[in-house]
Design an enzyme around this catalytic site. Structure first.
Site, short mmCIF file in Angstrom:
data_model
loop_
_atom_site.label_atom_id
_atom_site.label_comp_id
_atom_site.label_asym_id
_atom_site.label_seq_id
_atom_site.Cartn_x
_atom_site.Cartn_y
_atom_site.Cartn_z
N CYS A 115 0.84 -1.21 0.00
CA CYS A 115 0.00 0.00 0.00
C CYS A 115 0.87 1.26 0.00
CB CYS A 115 -0.91 0.03 1.22
SG CYS A 115 -1.97 1.49 1.28
N LYS A 154 1.90 -9.39 0.32
CA LYS A 154 1.63 -8.73 -0.96
C LYS A 154 2.56 -7.53 -1.07
CE LYS A 154 -2.24 -6.97 -3.73
NZ LYS A 154 -1.93 -5.54 -3.89
N GLY A 215 -3.44 -6.25 -13.21
CA GLY A 215 -3.75 -6.37 -14.64
C GLY A 215 -5.08 -5.81 -15.08
#
Length: 488
Positions: A115, A154, A215
């Site tokens: 983030c 992530k 994507g």
């Protein structure tokens, strides 16, 4: 520890963690349409550690409830083997404490290291962790060793491919189950091209599953594009964010469902699981997008309750029927619990219907303090409080034991402290002992406190700072009972 869950990160289509979007209705809808794994929105460790785990029998959910009664995280049995709990953390021990709090209700734990928003990076969380590999290693290693569920993280990519690959190799050594890679640098935004080549380099450099993310803008317009993106990145799985936010039926092999049907399905889950109307409204607005200026979009924007949202989408009857079912269920559970309470009631407990109202007492003087003072004067052991919380409405009841007798209020209260004060009042009134109310006249504890304050002021004026005697402290400092509340 051995991982004892069937969760696998190869060949999966995954709902990405999205703030304000990845709440329970959206996660369940994504699963219905074909998602294999769903991530919840990022939840901050400090906030989660303030929560209590509560079984919601009306909704059949597990709720993690903040002190202000706000639901921070809600989950249910339907997603138990599919939901990954993502947290924001910059501290290994805090991260482990949160993971232990939720691990029995989720399929995995993820640490957000991607983030780029200031609220996250200012606290050394999110993308800020990318510049501190030692901290990354500490957090992930602690989690892998400390819990039984798989751990993932992530990340975003670093300025150079080499640095990114080196970081991921170091992360792999911590023993995590998979790594999700958003193929953009922390300063890049959705309009910037996703770096498929970097994700591919990572996929070829490590043996753990790599989950490709980012994507939606360049690749994923429909279901078939998911595989195209996966091949372009050589990733094990694909994680979808904005494309799923716009229409969660992106996960459907047969193709998109009409948006109207998708939105109605979402609203059904929002009502079924009592989602806050502001969150429901936000997610529906993300789905409407260019239709926000239509008559329906304007009505949605003006809606101020879940019922009004339902009426915008011609689902008023559904709302009324569902809420009526819940009210009936709640009433039935309350009746059942009252019957069980009556049957299990200890006949030796003395009860009165009383509540504690602090406006009736001098500042910083409470019935608990008076009861403690009386016990010491009579040379009894100090009072012992046992407090329980009722799962249905999260109200509290406390029983105080004094001189081998038990006392409680028959009324349930909204906090542990208030319930304990009420129990102390029942005991004091039964014993015929003053409880410190303003209407009782002169208050000896107040006078004692004033004298103590004056003595300390005199001592400070003479440059002294004597430690207050413990016996004097106990007379006017309220006893606290901050032990974990046992579940009924």
């Amino acid at each position: 520890m051995t991982v004892n869950t069937p969760l696998c990160f190869r060949g999966k289509k995954i709902l990405a963690p999205m703030v304000r979007v990845g709440t329970l209705p959206m996660r369940l809808l994504a699963l219905d349409y074909g998602a294999d794994i769903v991530y919840c929105e990022e939840l901050i460790d400090i906030k989660m550690l303030q929560c209590k785990r509560v079984i919601n029998e009306v909704l059949e959910t597990v709720d993690f409830v903040a002190p202000n009664e706000r639901i921070v995280f809600r989950t249910c049995e339907r997603e138990r083997d599919h939901v990954v709990f993502q947290m924001g953390s910059a501290d290994a021990e805090r991260a482990l404490a949160v993971a232990k709090l939720v691990e029995s209700d989720v399929a995995g734990i993820d640490i957000n290291m991607g983030c780029p928003k200031e609220y996250s990076t200012k606290a050394s969380m999110g993308a800020a962790l990318l510049s501190d590999p030692d901290k990354i290693e500490s957090i992930l290693t602690t989690l892998v060793k400390g819990i039984c569920k798989p751990v993932t993280c992530k990340i975003r990519i670093l300025p150079s491919v080499e640095d990114t690959v080196n970081l991921v190799k170091r992360i792999e050594k911590t023993g995590i189950a998979a790594i999700a890679v958003h193929g953009r640098k922390k300063e890049e935004r959705p309009q910037h091209p996703v770096h498929c080549d970097v994700i591919k380099a990572i996929s070829e450099a490590v043996s753990i599953p790599v989950i490709a993310n980012g994507g939606s803008h360049d690749f994923i317009k429909e279901y078939a594009d998911i595989e195209t993106f996966q091949k372009a990145t050589a990733a094990s799985s694909v994680m979808i964010a904005r494309a799923a936010m716009w229409n969660p039926s992106i996960f459907r092999k047969e193709g998109f469902c009409p948006l109207k049907d998708v939105m109605q399905d979402y609203i059904k889950y929002a009502v079924r699981y009592d989602n806050h109307y502001t969150n429901t409204k936000y997610c529906l607005c993300q789905m409407l997008r260019e239709q926000l200026e239509t008559t329906q979009g304007k009505k949605l924007h003006a809606a101020q309750t879940t019922q009004e949202i339902c009426e915008v989408f011609e689902m008023g009857d559904f709302y009324e029927e569902t809420t009526a079912i819940f009210e009936a269920k709640k009433t039935s559970l309350e009746t059942k619990m009252q019957d069980e309470d009556d049957q299990m009631e200890d006949p030796d407990v003395i009860k009165m219907a009383v509540r504690f109202d602090k406006r009736e007492y001098p500042p910083q003087i409470t019935p608990k303090m008076y009861l403690l003072e009386w016990c010491r004067k009579e040379k009894h052991p100090q009072p012992v409080y046992e407090t329980v919380q009722r799962p249905l409405d999260r109200l509290f009841c406390s029983v105080v034991t004094v001189a081998e007798r038990k006392y409680r209020s028959s009324l349930w209260d909204k906090s542990k402290k208030l319930a304990e004060q009420a129990a102390a009042i029942v005991c004091l009134r039964t014993l015929g002992v003053p409880e410190g109310k303003l209407c009782e006249g002169e208050n000896h504890l107040v006078n004692k406190r004033k004298r103590g304050d004056q003595e300390r002021l005199i001592s400070r004026d003479h440059g002294e700072d004597p430690a207050e005697p413990s016996h004097k402290k106990a007379n006017f400092i309220e006893e606290t009972s901050d032990m974990d509340v046992p579940k009924m």
